[in-house]
Design a protein around this motif. Structure first.
Motif, PDB file in Angstrom:
ATOM      1  N   PRO A  71       0.798  -1.227   0.000  1.00 13.56           N
ATOM      2  CA  PRO A  71       0.000   0.000   0.000  1.00 13.56           C
ATOM      3  C   PRO A  71       0.839   1.291   0.000  1.00 13.56           C
ATOM      4  O   PRO A  71       1.872   1.371   0.658  1.00 13.56           O
ATOM      5  CB  PRO A  71      -0.754  -0.110   1.331  1.00 13.56           C
ATOM      6  N   PHE A  72       0.338   2.285  -0.720  1.00 12.82           N
ATOM      7  CA  PHE A  72       1.006   3.594  -0.783  1.00 12.82           C
ATOM      8  C   PHE A  72      -0.030   4.701  -0.748  1.00 12.82           C
ATOM      9  O   PHE A  72      -1.207   4.491  -1.070  1.00 12.82           O
ATOM     10  CB  PHE A  72       1.826   3.728  -2.076  1.00 12.82           C
ATOM     11  N   LEU A  73       0.450   5.877  -0.393  1.00 13.16           N
ATOM     12  CA  LEU A  73      -0.411   7.046  -0.393  1.00 13.16           C
ATOM     13  C   LEU A  73       0.298   8.151  -1.147  1.00 13.16           C
ATOM     14  O   LEU A  73       1.512   8.344  -0.982  1.00 13.16           O
ATOM     15  CB  LEU A  73      -0.646   7.455   1.061  1.00 13.16           C
ATOM     16  N   GLN A  74      -0.443   8.824  -2.029  1.00 10.57           N
ATOM     17  CA  GLN A  74       0.124  10.027  -2.651  1.00 10.57           C
ATOM     18  C   GLN A  74      -0.762  11.205  -2.267  1.00 10.57           C
ATOM     19  O   GLN A  74      -1.973  11.069  -2.133  1.00 10.57           O
ATOM     20  CB  GLN A  74       0.235   9.874  -4.174  1.00 10.57           C
ATOM     21  N   LYS A  75      -0.144  12.368  -2.076  1.00 10.82           N
ATOM     22  CA  LYS A  75      -0.905  13.550  -1.675  1.00 10.82           C
ATOM     23  C   LYS A  75      -1.642  14.160  -2.868  1.00 10.82           C
ATOM     24  O   LYS A  75      -2.652  14.828  -2.697  1.00 10.82           O
ATOM     25  CB  LYS A  75       0.031  14.596  -1.067  1.00 10.82           C
ATOM     26  N   GLU A  76      -1.122  13.926  -4.068  1.00  8.47           N
ATOM     27  CA  GLU A  76      -1.714  14.519  -5.266  1.00  8.47           C
ATOM     28  C   GLU A  76      -2.922  13.683  -5.717  1.00  8.47           C
ATOM     29  O   GLU A  76      -3.075  12.533  -5.313  1.00  8.47           O
ATOM     30  CB  GLU A  76      -0.683  14.559  -6.416  1.00  8.47           C
ATOM     31  N   VAL A  77      -3.749  14.251  -6.587  1.00 12.73           N
ATOM     32  CA  VAL A  77      -4.847  13.476  -7.165  1.00 12.73           C
ATOM     33  C   VAL A  77      -4.301  12.613  -8.302  1.00 12.73           C
ATOM     34  O   VAL A  77      -3.214  12.867  -8.819  1.00 12.73           O
ATOM     35  CB  VAL A  77      -5.976  14.382  -7.737  1.00 12.73           C
ATOM     36  N   GLY A  78      -5.065  11.589  -8.698  1.00 16.91           N
ATOM     37  CA  GLY A  78      -4.687  10.775  -9.843  1.00 16.91           C
ATOM     38  C   GLY A  78      -5.095  11.477 -11.130  1.00 16.91           C
ATOM     39  O   GLY A  78      -6.108  12.191 -11.162  1.00 16.91           O
ATOM     40  N   LEU A  79      -4.310  11.312 -12.180  1.00 16.80           N
ATOM     41  CA  LEU A  79      -4.622  11.919 -13.483  1.00 16.80           C
ATOM     42  C   LEU A  79      -4.964  10.801 -14.464  1.00 16.80           C
ATOM     43  O   LEU A  79      -4.204   9.844 -14.605  1.00 16.80           O
ATOM     44  CB  LEU A  79      -3.416  12.714 -13.982  1.00 16.80           C
ATOM     45  N   VAL A  80      -6.098  10.919 -15.158  1.00 17.07           N
ATOM     46  CA  VAL A  80      -6.558   9.849 -16.034  1.00 17.07           C
ATOM     47  C   VAL A  80      -6.700  10.343 -17.467  1.00 17.07           C
ATOM     48  O   VAL A  80      -7.214  11.430 -17.708  1.00 17.07           O
ATOM     49  CB  VAL A  80      -7.910   9.296 -15.527  1.00 17.07           C
ATOM     50  N   GLU A  81      -6.193   9.549 -18.397  1.00 16.51           N
ATOM     51  CA  GLU A  81      -6.275   9.876 -19.814  1.00 16.51           C
ATOM     52  C   GLU A  81      -7.488   9.197 -20.458  1.00 16.51           C
ATOM     53  O   GLU A  81      -8.205   9.788 -21.241  1.00 16.51           O
ATOM     54  CB  GLU A  81      -4.978   9.406 -20.495  1.00 16.51           C
ATOM     55  N   ASP A  82      -7.708   7.913 -20.106  1.00 18.30           N
ATOM     56  CA  ASP A  82      -8.735   7.102 -20.749  1.00 18.30           C
ATOM     57  C   ASP A  82      -9.530   6.346 -19.679  1.00 18.30           C
ATOM     58  O   ASP A  82      -8.985   5.489 -18.982  1.00 18.30           O
ATOM     59  CB  ASP A  82      -8.043   6.110 -21.705  1.00 18.30           C
ATOM     60  N   LEU A  83     -10.807   6.660 -19.552  1.00 22.11           N
ATOM     61  CA  LEU A  83     -11.645   6.066 -18.496  1.00 22.11           C
ATOM     62  C   LEU A  83     -11.708   4.544 -18.587  1.00 22.11           C
ATOM     63  O   LEU A  83     -11.866   3.861 -17.580  1.00 22.11           O
ATOM     64  CB  LEU A  83     -13.065   6.628 -18.583  1.00 22.11           C
TER      65      LEU A  83
END
Ligand SMILES: [Zn+2]
Length: 264
Positions: free
Chosen positions: A244-256
């Motif tokens: 498990p990991f945590l990132q402070k930033e939001v995820g960025l998505v190109e293709d749903l």
């Protein structure tokens, strides 16, 4: 005149943790997977483990080197910050920042910023602030253990090249030691067994023995716990084993249509 050091080979991923064996427990499978994918990985241990109930500093250094080999890391070093006394001081931040400039990682893995052991959560803030400092153009840091140039003779001065600024692109937090919902998990199904062997390389800590047996569980118990944790995070990601990991930033998505992990 000091010159800017040209890095020989920079790291793709650098994991920073307080104690030798922390990385093996929290993100070893991920590091191994990255190495298997051709990435250059490294581990920075902040302390040398002199406060451990079991084994000497030399035992732990040897075991850390063995574990590094098993995880196929390209670089590993332990700083001389006192074990049990990891403090977020200017001096310690500079020690870590120097390593960031020398190894120039693209991604840094830090411990999560909350926890039971003060060394763990302090290492998180210390690591983050060191990453920030390492990128400051006007902060002079010298390589080769960082002695101030004024105290060096000419031979040493030639080696003591000024390290050019570097800031990692990405900082993520390994959350395995703390009960918090991760923002993503890494599938370590393929690397789980070898990662467990890396943990078992710390024979002074994990082999069945009398000293400290109330504090240190037997090997079968460690295996069961390690597997249970990896299975739990694996379930969250729809795979067998995960970390498990945590990132402070939001995820960025190109293709749903390519977002992983099933909803329903
Ligand atoms: Zn630890």
């Amino acid at each position: 005149m000091s010159t800017l050091a040209t890095p020989t080979a920079s790291l793709d991923v650098l994991a920073i943790a307080a104690h030798r064996d922390d990385v093996e427990q929290t993100c070893g499978g991920t590091l191994l997977k990255m190495a298997q994918h051709g990435r250059r990985t490294g581990i920075l241990d902040l302390t040398q483990g002199e406060m451990g109930t079991r084994g000497t500093t030399e035992d732990r250094a040897r075991e850390a080197a063995d574990a590094a080999k098993i995880l196929r890391v390209a670089w590993r070093q332990a700083l001389d910050i006192p074990d049990g006394r990891v403090e977020n001081t200017w001096e310690n931040r500079l020690k870590v920042a120097r390593v960031i400039r020398e190894q120039r990682p693209r991604v840094v893995i830090l411990p999560y910023w909350k926890g039971r052991h003060p060394d763990h959560y302090t290492a998180s803030t210390l690591g983050y602030e060191a990453c920030f400092l390492a990128g400051l153009a006007k902060l002079d840091l010298v390589g080769d253990a960082g002695d101030p140039p004024a105290r060096l003779d000419s031979r040493q001065e030639a080696r003591a090249t000024r390290l050019s600024p570097h800031r990692p692109f990405k900082i993520i937090y390994a959350t395995l030691y703390y009960d918090v919902r991760p923002t993503f998990v890494v599938d370590i199904t393929e690397s789980f067994e070898v990662r467990f062997q890396a943990l078992m390389a710390y024979k002074s800590q994990f082999s069945d023995q009398e000293a400290g047996k109330d504090l240190f569980p037997a090997q079968a118990e460690i295996r069961a716990r390690t597997e249970a944790m990896a299975r739990f995070y694996g379930l969250l990601g729809g795979v067998t084993y995960a970390e498990p990991f945590l990132q402070k930033e939001v995820g960025l998505v190109e293709d749903l249509t390519l977002i992983p992990v099933k909803s329903i």
